[in-house]
Write a protein that holds these residues in place. Sequence first.
Motif, PDB file in Angstrom:
ATOM      1  N   HIS A  75       0.672  -1.365   0.514  1.00 54.74           N
ATOM      2  CA  HIS A  75      -0.285  -0.023   0.402  1.00 54.74           C
ATOM      3  C   HIS A  75       0.673   1.300  -0.318  1.00 54.74           C
ATOM      4  CE1 HIS A  75      -2.677   3.554   2.066  1.00 54.74           C
ATOM      5  NE2 HIS A  75      -3.584   2.515   0.942  1.00 54.74           N
ATOM      6  N   ASN A  76       1.487   1.565   0.781  1.00 60.33           N
ATOM      7  CA  ASN A  76       2.459   2.178   1.183  1.00 60.33           C
ATOM      8  C   ASN A  76       3.543   3.234   0.055  1.00 60.33           C
ATOM      9  OD1 ASN A  76       1.821   2.916   3.893  1.00 60.33           O
ATOM     10  ND2 ASN A  76       3.557   2.292   4.433  1.00 60.33           N
ATOM     11  N   ARG A  77       4.070   1.439  -1.224  1.00 64.32           N
ATOM     12  CA  ARG A  77       4.665   1.473  -2.304  1.00 64.32           C
ATOM     13  C   ARG A  77       3.983   2.355  -3.693  1.00 64.32           C
ATOM     14  NH1 ARG A  77       6.515  -2.741  -2.170  1.00 64.32           N
ATOM     15  NH2 ARG A  77       4.531  -4.090  -3.002  1.00 64.32           N
TER      16      ARG A  77
ATOM     17  N   SER B 191       2.277   9.085  -6.178  1.00 66.60           N
ATOM     18  CA  SER B 191       2.484  10.786  -5.440  1.00 66.60           C
ATOM     19  C   SER B 191       3.331  11.018  -6.549  1.00 66.60           C
ATOM     20  CB  SER B 191       2.978  10.530  -4.121  1.00 66.60           C
ATOM     21  OG  SER B 191       2.229  10.232  -3.301  1.00 66.60           O
ATOM     22  N   ASN B 192       4.744  10.555  -7.152  1.00 64.74           N
ATOM     23  CA  ASN B 192       5.934  11.042  -7.358  1.00 64.74           C
ATOM     24  C   ASN B 192       5.824  11.489  -9.300  1.00 64.74           C
ATOM     25  OD1 ASN B 192       7.539  10.133  -5.686  1.00 64.74           O
ATOM     26  ND2 ASN B 192       8.359   8.056  -6.327  1.00 64.74           N
TER      27      ASN B 192
ATOM     28  N   LEU C 251      -1.715  12.135 -13.229  1.00 63.58           N
ATOM     29  CA  LEU C 251      -2.795  11.441 -12.125  1.00 63.58           C
ATOM     30  C   LEU C 251      -3.538  12.010 -13.136  1.00 63.58           C
ATOM     31  CD1 LEU C 251      -1.962  12.757  -8.928  1.00 63.58           C
ATOM     32  CD2 LEU C 251      -1.135  10.887  -9.464  1.00 63.58           C
ATOM     33  N   ALA C 252      -3.319  13.419 -13.439  1.00 62.46           N
ATOM     34  CA  ALA C 252      -5.459  13.926 -14.653  1.00 62.46           C
ATOM     35  C   ALA C 252      -5.786  12.654 -15.856  1.00 62.46           C
ATOM     36  CB  ALA C 252      -5.111  14.972 -14.800  1.00 62.46           C
TER      37      ALA C 252
ATOM     38  N   PHE D  96      -6.454  12.607  -8.653  1.00 62.12           N
ATOM     39  CA  PHE D  96      -6.931  14.434  -8.448  1.00 62.12           C
ATOM     40  C   PHE D  96      -5.590  12.864  -6.631  1.00 62.12           C
ATOM     41  CE2 PHE D  96     -10.790  15.225  -9.612  1.00 62.12           C
ATOM     42  CZ  PHE D  96     -10.630  16.395 -10.276  1.00 62.12           C
ATOM     43  N   ARG D  97      -5.010  14.388  -7.141  1.00 60.71           N
ATOM     44  CA  ARG D  97      -3.747  13.928  -5.745  1.00 60.71           C
ATOM     45  C   ARG D  97      -3.991  13.847  -4.750  1.00 60.71           C
ATOM     46  NH1 ARG D  97       1.927  13.559  -6.133  1.00 60.71           N
ATOM     47  NH2 ARG D  97       1.294  15.339  -8.632  1.00 60.71           N
TER      48      ARG D  97
END
Length: 43
Positions: A7-9, A15-16, A22-23, A28-29
Motif C-alpha cells: 500500500h505504501n509503495r 505521488s511521484n 495523475l489527471a 486527483f492527488r
Amino acid sequence: MQQRRAHNRACRELSNLSDRELADLGIFRADIPSVVAGNRHLD
C-alpha cells in the motif's frame, strides 16, 4: 505487514507522478490514498 508495504509503495509511486499524469489516470492527488485502498474506483 506485507500488505501495508505494498500500500505504501503504491501511494509513493502515484505521488511521484505529475499532476498531469495523475489527471490522465483520472486521479486527483488528494484521492491517492482512497484509490490505493480501493475505496474509490477510477472512472
